[in-house]
Design a protein around this motif. Structure first.
Motif: not given
Length: 189
Positions: A98-105, A121-138
């Protein structure tokens, strides 16, 4: 007059030490025999005196047989723990923390000049971050399921080995005590 508690330290008088050794050795071997009979377990005791004399007890066919069982058990445990460590290392190394993901973002935000971004654009970035978190959890859930299956298989294999070891020694002749006066050479592995 009852027994008094003996302080556990080296006995200085040589004769007293030898008498205590003989009595306690007999007591220890008696306890080992009782444990093997009462609990129906394999017991081996090996004692070397100061003079280098060997005293041993085994309720199974031989002390060597019990030592071989011990060695194979230790080797199996080492092999299983090594397999688990290798599996865990390879599974965890491919996931982004998660730390690496936050640093990348954060880097992406810094590179794109976040002040100039629109709300979309900010909403789009937030959606990408949420999608990445869901993928990591799965991925992690899948990884945990795989790890549980791996551990269950290892436990089943250990139980199978223990049952096999127990059945290997059921056809041995009745237990006996080896005299403490006889000198025997043991080959340790």
């Amino acid at each position: 007059m009852g027994r008094r508690k003996v302080e556990i330290k080296r006995i200085q008088d040589k004769n007293s030490r030898q008498v205590a050794f003989c009595k306690r050795r007999k007591g220890l071997l008696k306890k080992a025999k009782a444990l093997s009979i009462l609990c129906d377990v394999d017991v081996a005791a090996v004692i070397f005196s100061n003079s280098g004399r060997l005293h041993e007890f085994s309720n199974a066919n031989s002390v060597t047989g019990i030592l071989q069982r011990y060695k194979s058990h230790v080797e199996a445990e080492k092999e299983i723990s090594a397999e688990i460590q290798v599996a865990e290392h390879s599974k965890y190394s491919r996931f982004m923390t998660v730390g690496e993901l936050l640093q990348r973002t954060e880097r992406q935000l810094e590179e794109t000049n976040a002040d100039g971004l629109t709300v979309t654009d900010l909403i789009h970035l937030e959606n990408e971050l949420q999608t990445a978190i869901i993928q990591i959890r799965s991925r992690k859930e899948k990884q945990l399921l795989e790890e549980n299956k791996f551990l269950e298989d290892n436990i089943a294999r250990i139980k199978k080995n223990r049952k096999k070891m127990a059945t290997d020694f059921t056809d041995l002749p009745p237990p006996h005590i080896i005299c403490g006066q006889q000198r025997v050479t043991l080959n340790f592995f």
